[in-house]
Design an enzyme around this catalytic site. Structure first.
Site, PDB file in Angstrom:
ATOM      1  N   PRO A  96     109.224 -31.131  57.383  1.00 26.06           N
ATOM      2  CA  PRO A  96     108.230 -31.393  58.418  1.00 26.06           C
ATOM      3  C   PRO A  96     108.788 -31.358  59.832  1.00 26.06           C
ATOM      4  O   PRO A  96     108.015 -31.360  60.795  1.00 26.06           O
ATOM      5  CB  PRO A  96     107.723 -32.795  58.066  1.00 26.06           C
ATOM      6  CG  PRO A  96     108.875 -33.436  57.367  1.00 26.06           C
ATOM      7  CD  PRO A  96     109.498 -32.325  56.565  1.00 26.06           C
ATOM      8  N   LEU A  97     110.122 -31.297  59.953  1.00 27.31           N
ATOM      9  CA  LEU A  97     110.741 -31.182  61.273  1.00 27.31           C
ATOM     10  C   LEU A  97     111.451 -29.849  61.435  1.00 27.31           C
ATOM     11  O   LEU A  97     112.230 -29.648  62.373  1.00 27.31           O
ATOM     12  CB  LEU A  97     111.715 -32.344  61.503  1.00 27.31           C
ATOM     13  CG  LEU A  97     111.053 -33.724  61.521  1.00 27.31           C
ATOM     14  CD1 LEU A  97     112.097 -34.821  61.630  1.00 27.31           C
ATOM     15  CD2 LEU A  97     110.053 -33.830  62.662  1.00 27.31           C
ATOM     16  N   GLY A  98     111.182 -28.902  60.522  1.00 31.05           N
ATOM     17  CA  GLY A  98     111.767 -27.569  60.630  1.00 31.05           C
ATOM     18  C   GLY A  98     113.251 -27.582  60.326  1.00 31.05           C
ATOM     19  O   GLY A  98     113.793 -28.500  59.702  1.00 31.05           O
ATOM     20  N   GLY A  99     113.931 -26.527  60.789  1.00 29.55           N
ATOM     21  CA  GLY A  99     115.374 -26.443  60.612  1.00 29.55           C
ATOM     22  C   GLY A  99     115.771 -26.281  59.160  1.00 29.55           C
ATOM     23  O   GLY A  99     115.076 -25.654  58.374  1.00 29.55           O
ATOM     24  N   PRO A 123     119.191 -21.383  58.273  1.00 24.98           N
ATOM     25  CA  PRO A 123     119.428 -20.543  59.443  1.00 24.98           C
ATOM     26  C   PRO A 123     118.171 -19.765  59.838  1.00 24.98           C
ATOM     27  O   PRO A 123     117.469 -19.227  58.988  1.00 24.98           O
ATOM     28  CB  PRO A 123     120.546 -19.601  58.969  1.00 24.98           C
ATOM     29  CG  PRO A 123     121.249 -20.353  57.889  1.00 24.98           C
ATOM     30  CD  PRO A 123     120.179 -21.141  57.197  1.00 24.98           C
ATOM     31  N   TYR A 133     117.002 -33.387  41.446  1.00 20.24           N
ATOM     32  CA  TYR A 133     117.714 -34.070  42.517  1.00 20.24           C
ATOM     33  C   TYR A 133     118.851 -34.873  41.890  1.00 20.24           C
ATOM     34  O   TYR A 133     118.639 -35.937  41.290  1.00 20.24           O
ATOM     35  CB  TYR A 133     116.788 -35.024  43.277  1.00 20.24           C
ATOM     36  CG  TYR A 133     115.707 -34.362  44.121  1.00 20.24           C
ATOM     37  CD1 TYR A 133     115.735 -32.998  44.397  1.00 20.24           C
ATOM     38  CD2 TYR A 133     114.669 -35.115  44.648  1.00 20.24           C
ATOM     39  CE1 TYR A 133     114.742 -32.401  45.168  1.00 20.24           C
ATOM     40  CE2 TYR A 133     113.677 -34.530  45.433  1.00 20.24           C
ATOM     41  CZ  TYR A 133     113.717 -33.183  45.682  1.00 20.24           C
ATOM     42  OH  TYR A 133     112.733 -32.608  46.445  1.00 20.24           O
TER      43      TYR A 133
END
Length: 309
Positions: A227-230, A233, A71
C-alpha cells in the site's frame, strides 16, 4: 450534556475502537486497518517479540490479520496461533497458490493445481490451529514477474474456483478471495461469490482503478498489498512523492501515514494490511486511521492518479 457512546460495530470483541473504523470482509465486521504478518519472518529468532507485536495490535484495535502458510514455512502461522485467543475475535485471512521453496533463487514455488490448493488449506488449518479459516485468498500468478506459472502450473481459474467452492462447502474456509487477479479474471469469478480482492495498489500505483470500482459496486473488500509502493525495483514509493511529503509536513504526520490515510478515504470498501516487525511502526500505521485529509490535500493527492507514475 448528553453522553455519547461508540456503536458496538465500531468496537472489537475486546471493547477497543476498531483501528481505522469498521469494514467488512467475508460477511464479518473487522477493523479497516489490519495487520499483514509477512514481516514477522524477520523475528524468527525472537518469538517473544513477535507475539508481543501481535498482542499490541489487538490492544490497538486490530482484529483483521493477513497471513500465509508460506510465510516462514508455517512459522508466522504458528505465531498467530499462539498470540491470539478466541475472545480476541481476530479474523484471520490466509492465502494459497504458492509453497515454500527453501534455498531457491525465489523463496516460493507455484502451487496452483487444485490438489495443491486443497493441501495448502489443510496446512494452514493445521499450523493456525483453526477448524475454519474465515477467508482464503487464491493467489493467481498471471501477471507475476518473479514467480510465474508454467507447465502444469498453468491452471484454468474455473478449475481452481471449483476446489475453493468445495472447501467452502465443506466448512474448511468461510469465504473465497482472490489475489493478483486480472479484471477479466475477477469478472469470471464473480458467480462463485468473492469476498475480497488483494492486488498491488497504492496512491502512486493505480492501475487497477476500474477493478476497484467493480469491487465497490459488488461490495467486495479491496485489500491492497504494497500500500506504500516500492519493494521492487522500478516501483514508485508513496513516501518519495513530493505531494505526499508536502501533505505530511502540513498535517504533522509521516508520508507513510498520508499514503495510508488516503487509501482509507479513497473508497469505503478498502481494508489495509500494512506490515512491520517493529511495534513503533505498527503504532504509526494504526494512527493513520485518525488522520483527516482536508479537501485541498485530498484533491492534490487525487490528482496524482492522472499523472505518469
Amino acid at each position: 450534556m448528553t453522553a455519547t457512546s461508540t456503536p458496538s460495530s465500531e468496537l472489537t470483541a475486546t471493547g477497543v475502537p476498531r483501528a481505522g473504523g469498521a469494514g467488512t470482509i467475508g460477511g464479518r465486521t473487522v477493523s479497516r486497518i489490519g495487520y499483514g504478518a509477512m514481516q514477522l519472518e524477520r523475528l524468527h529468532r525472537d518469538r517473544h517479540a513477535a507475539i508481543a507485536l501481535l498482542r499490541r495490535a489487538v490492544e490497538l484495535g486490530v482484529d483483521h490479520v493477513d497471513t500465509a502458510q508460506f510465510y516462514g514455512d508455517g512459522f508466522v502461522n504458528s505465531l498467530i496461533r499462539d498470540a491470539f485467543r478466541p475472545e480476541d475475535g481476530v479474523v484471520v485471512v490466509s492465502k494459497i497458490g504458492a509453497d515454500p521453496n527453501p534455498g531457491g533463487t525465489v523463496p516460493l514455488r507455484p502451487a496452483q493445481r487444485p490438489e495443491e490448493l486443497r493441501a495448502s488449506v489443510e496446512d494452514n488449518l493445521r499450523t493456525l490451529g483453526l477448524g475454519q479459516i474465515p477467508v482464503v485468498n487464491l493467489r493467481r500468478l498471471d501477471d507475476e514477474v518473479r514467480l510465474r506459472a508454467e507447465g502444469d502450473q498453468v491452471v484454468d481459474l474455473d478449475d481452481q474456483l471449483a476446489v475453493m467452492t468445495a472447501l467452502r462447502d465443506e466448512g474448511k474456509i468461510g469465504a473465497i478471495g482472490l489475489s493478483g487477479v486480472t479484471l477479466d479474471g475477477l469478472r469470471q469469478a464473480l458467480p462463485a461469490g468473492i469476498a475480497c480482492v488483494q492486488n498491488l495498489y497504492s496512491l502512486v500505483s493505480r492501475g487497477d482503478e476500474e477493478m476497484l470500482r467493480l469491487c465497490a459496486d459488488q461490495q467486495i473488500a479491496w485489500v491492497p498489498f504494497l500500500p506504500l509502493g516500492g519493494a521492487f525495483p522500478g516501483r514508485p514509493k508513496v513516501t518519495d512523492n513530493p505531494a505526499v511529503t508536502a501533505a505530511a509536513r502540513s498535517l504533522g504526520c509521516t508520508p507513510a501515514q498520508v499514503g495510508l490515510a488516503w487509501l482509507l478515504r479513497h473508497t469505503p470498501n478498502t481494508l489495509l494490511i500494512p506490515g512491520t516487525a517493529d511495534i513503533g511502526h505498527l503504532e504509526q500505521n494504526i494512527a493513520a486511521g485518525m488522520i483527516e485529509l482536508d479537501d485541498a490535500t485530498s484533491g492534490a493527492l487525487d490528482a496524482l492518479g492522472s499523472r505518469p507514475m
